[in-house]
Design a protein around this motif. Structure first.
Motif, PDB file in Angstrom:
ATOM      1  N   GLU A  77      -3.464  -0.637   9.606  1.00 38.22           N
ATOM      2  CA  GLU A  77      -3.386  -1.769  10.605  1.00 38.22           C
ATOM      3  C   GLU A  77      -1.843  -1.939  11.219  1.00 38.22           C
ATOM      4  O   GLU A  77      -1.691  -2.091  12.332  1.00 38.22           O
ATOM      5  CB  GLU A  77      -3.783  -3.231   9.897  1.00 38.22           C
ATOM      6  CG  GLU A  77      -4.395  -4.070  10.786  1.00 38.22           C
ATOM      7  CD  GLU A  77      -4.992  -5.133  10.069  1.00 38.22           C
ATOM      8  OE1 GLU A  77      -5.806  -5.010   9.053  1.00 38.22           O
ATOM      9  OE2 GLU A  77      -4.460  -6.502   9.991  1.00 38.22           O
ATOM     10  N   ASP A  97     -11.769  -0.032  11.457  1.00 37.25           N
ATOM     11  CA  ASP A  97     -11.869  -1.500  11.203  1.00 37.25           C
ATOM     12  C   ASP A  97     -10.164  -1.798  11.598  1.00 37.25           C
ATOM     13  O   ASP A  97     -10.215  -3.001  12.030  1.00 37.25           O
ATOM     14  CB  ASP A  97     -11.827  -1.849   9.706  1.00 37.25           C
ATOM     15  CG  ASP A  97     -13.105  -1.470   9.162  1.00 37.25           C
ATOM     16  OD1 ASP A  97     -14.234  -1.845  10.068  1.00 37.25           O
ATOM     17  OD2 ASP A  97     -13.440  -1.211   7.914  1.00 37.25           O
ATOM     18  N   LYS A 131      -9.360  -4.571  14.784  1.00 37.75           N
ATOM     19  CA  LYS A 131      -8.580  -5.659  14.272  1.00 37.75           C
ATOM     20  C   LYS A 131      -7.567  -6.079  15.241  1.00 37.75           C
ATOM     21  O   LYS A 131      -7.238  -7.184  15.818  1.00 37.75           O
ATOM     22  CB  LYS A 131      -8.407  -5.741  12.941  1.00 37.75           C
ATOM     23  CG  LYS A 131      -8.140  -7.078  12.419  1.00 37.75           C
ATOM     24  CD  LYS A 131      -8.144  -7.130  10.833  1.00 37.75           C
ATOM     25  CE  LYS A 131      -7.347  -8.255  10.515  1.00 37.75           C
ATOM     26  NZ  LYS A 131      -6.902  -8.439   9.204  1.00 37.75           N
TER      27      LYS A 131
END
Lengths: 361, 306
Positions: free
Chosen positions: A81, A104, A108
């Motif tokens: 991330e 993911d 996000k």
């Protein structure tokens, strides 16, 4: 950002040398920055190496119009991330997240950067600015399976997997289906080692399988360790994965599945430059040249090469689809009826093994 | 029978680097120093060993250079923690991060370059179906076992070993009767670095003849855990290393063979060495016998008051 005269001349010059960009490049005040995120090292001689070759392919073809950057060895999980966000903040307008487990993180972060185009490899979650791309590696595995079916003397192959995700399960199934078309007795034992990069463990897994009677080895991990053990033990052979690994086992690699991401990356970069990029969902294979087969080893007999080529060309012209029924699962229950071909969605969520796979626990 | 032999041969291969690295760390810890940089020193040893083997083709020279690389890295650690009294835990972790990064940098141009494995010392016996379980290995496997005896003898039976233990148990007393605590610890740290370097070099030279970034894949941490598991004793370390190697190897054989053991999830297999270590720590803490405990000065910087 203001356009300086020098910058204008540079961009204009780049556009003139690259007529394929047309006038669109003049609209770009700066170079298009493209970011790549790799799960392993670009020097792994396999999966990540292949993605990086794709990056270099874009640079070669678009030259000064683009600037690429990459981050390697990014763990799948929360760390990714941060990397996605950093690349976006550094001005990347096109970001490729090249591993399944980055999904993911991309989903996000993507809403925070609506003007950035994200593409996630081998994933399944799309968004307004997140596209998906994948390669039909299973087509290459079917070609390997044909060779294995012909050449294995014990009719047993080993298969080293990283994690039991659909991508890996699909590859195992494709390999076995093709091998069993040649030899209905053929079985395969998958061993999952829970890592993409631990060469010593891959090597020991290969030893464990060879000691228990397999004479062909295939792997879905990122390096050549298993192939080297196959060479050390002198079994019939193995297959390169992701890239041509014959340098590591010149007498053992029967052929290789080569990932050739360049054309896809180039197409996406051009689309962003021209302002036509939209989140796609591409799944290309042998036909589109995104999956290639390495050279056949000279010890593969001519009739086997012929059978393997028939499998390869059949998949290119569409006359062969390896996941066409009847297909039974490992318990013997029919899962796909005769004449029915599994849909892409079914393949991408495949969580069962076909007949001939000795399922891992 | 054949399979048992084959498994044992693989176990010895997998255990050897862990054993060598842990033996080095054992000596370091017995002198009162905790060096958590084993993983990093192993990676530096691995790349040094690989590069030397690639260019010279000499496996023994590669092992020596692996040892030298590990020792050089341990000197950085020694200088920071012994001469400058830096925190050992933090410095050790930094050494691991440094070793991981530096080895990747040094090895960047060596991908796609295979080398050759070390050949067994007794080539004829290595081909024997049964005797290969004892004679089927290359030099490091025997070196590791020799070092178990050598280190046991050194610690138990020599004056220098007694001094090293004294420094680890009570540095101030050793200092007050005239021994140089810092000097003894420097030697111990350098020895540990050399052993970690050899252990790392075992990866490209005996297990998988290539260079891959991070190829020791956490074995350095298993070595650190093993020292605790063995409660700082060389022979327990020998048993522990083979036990850990057996656990790591059996997972793969069980899965490949499809027997009842294959039902155990791989996450549990991977966690077993650490669970065993924690269990041993609990057992140690339950016992009153002080001799099974860690060296009293472990991890404490030596700072005499005057």
């Amino acid at each position: 950002m203001t356009l300086s005269r020098r910058g204008f001349i540079k961009v204009g010059g780049a556009a003139m040398t690259l007529p394929l960009l047309g006038g669109a490049a003049f609209g770009q005040a700066e170079k298009l920055k493209i970011g790549f995120i790799y799960v392993g090292s670009i020097n792994d001689n396999g999966y990540n190496y292949a993605h990086n070759q794709g990056r270099l392919y874009v640079e070669e073809n678009l030259g000064d119009a683009v600037e690429t950057m990459f981050v390697e060895n990014v763990p799948e999980g929360p760390d990714c991330e941060r990397v996605v966000r950093e690349l976006a903040q550094q001005g990347c307008k096109l970001i490729f997240a090249t591993s399944f487990g980055f999904g993911d993180s991309v989903i996000k972060v993507a809403p925070e950067f609506p003007d950035v185009a994200f593409e996630h490899a081998t994933g399944y979650m799309k968004a307004d600015n997140v596209g998906l791309y994948n390669a039909r590696f299973y087509e290459g595995r079917a070609v390997c399976g044909v060779i294995a079916g012909h050449m294995s003397k014990t009719a047993k192959a080993g298969y080293i997997g990283s994690f039991p995700i659909p991508e890996v399960v699909m590859g195992i199934n494709s390999f076995v289906l093709a091998a069993r078309q040649v030899n209905p007795e053929f079985t395969i034992t998958p061993v999952y080692i829970s890592t993409w990069n631990d060469p010593a463990k891959e090597a020991d897994a290969a030893r464990a399988m060879i000691d228990q009677g397999i004479d062909i080895i295939a792997q879905h991990t990122d390096g050549p360790a298993a192939l080297q053990v196959a060479a050390e033990r002198g079994i019939v052979g193995g297959f390169g994965q992701g890239a041509d690994m014959s340098a590591f086992a010149p007498e053992t690699q029967l052929t290789a599945i080569i990932d050739h991401w360049g054309p896809h990356y180039l197409a996406s970069a051009k689309a962003v430059l021209e302002g036509t990029w939209a989140p796609g969902d591409t799944w290309e294979g042998l036909k589109e040249d995104v999956v290639q087969m390495g050279p056949y080893h000279s010890k593969v007999p001519a009739d086997v090469v012929k059978a393997a080529e028939a499998m390869r060309t059949g998949q290119i012209d569409g006359s062969v689809h390896i996941f066409t029924g009847p297909i039974k699962d490992h318990t013997g229950t029919e899962r796909v009826a005769a004449g029915v071909t599994m849909t892409d969605a079914e393949l991408l969520s495949m969580d069962w093994y076909v007949e001939g796979v000795i399922p891992p626990a | 029978m054949d399979l048992t032999i084959a498994i044992l041969v693989t176990v010895v291969g997998a255990s050897t680097p862990i054993l060598i690295a842990a033996l080095g760390e054992l000596v370091v810890e017995r002198s009162g120093v905790l060096n958590l940089g084993v993983e990093g020193m192993m990676l530096l040893g691995a790349i040094a060993g690989f590069v030397v083997q690639f260019h010279t083709g000499n496996h023994y020279l590669a092992l020596i250079c692996g040892a030298a690389a590990g020792m050089a890295a341990s000197l950085i650690f020694g200088f920071l923690t012994l001469s400058l009294s830096a925190n050992q835990t933090a410095t050790g972790l930094a050494l691991t991060i440094f070793g991981t990064g530096f080895s990747a940098l040094a090895g960047a141009s060596y991908s796609a370059r295979p080398v050759t494995l070390m050949s067994p010392i007794f080539p004829e016996l290595a081909a024997h179906p049964v005797l290969r379980v004892i004679f089927g290995y290359s030099f490091p496997a025997y070196f590791a076992i020799f070092m178990v005896f050598a280190i046991w003898f050194f610690l138990k039976r020599t004056r220098a070993g007694l001094i090293l233990r004294a420094v680890g148990e009570n540095d101030l007393s050793a200092h007050s009767i005239g021994y140089s605590v810092i000097k003894v610890r420097y030697f111990a740290v350098m020895f540990g670095g050399a052993m970690a370097g050899i252990a790392g070099a075992c990866f490209p030279l005996t297990l998988t003849p290539q260079w891959a970034e991070g190829m020791t894949a956490g074995r350095g941490w298993i070595a650190v855990a093993l020292v605790v598991f063995a409660s700082w004793r060389p022979f327990r370390l020998l048993g522990g290393a083979y036990l850990f190697g057996l656990v790591m190897t059996m997972e793969l054989y069980a899965k490949a063979g499809g027997g009842p053991l294959s039902a155990i999830p791989s996450e549990l297999w991977a966690a077993l060495p650490y669970i065993a270590t924690i269990a041993v720590l609990v057992l140690i803490s339950l016992r009153r016998d002080a001799s099974t405990n860690a060296p009293a000065c472990l991890g404490k910087p030596f700072m005499p008051s005057n």
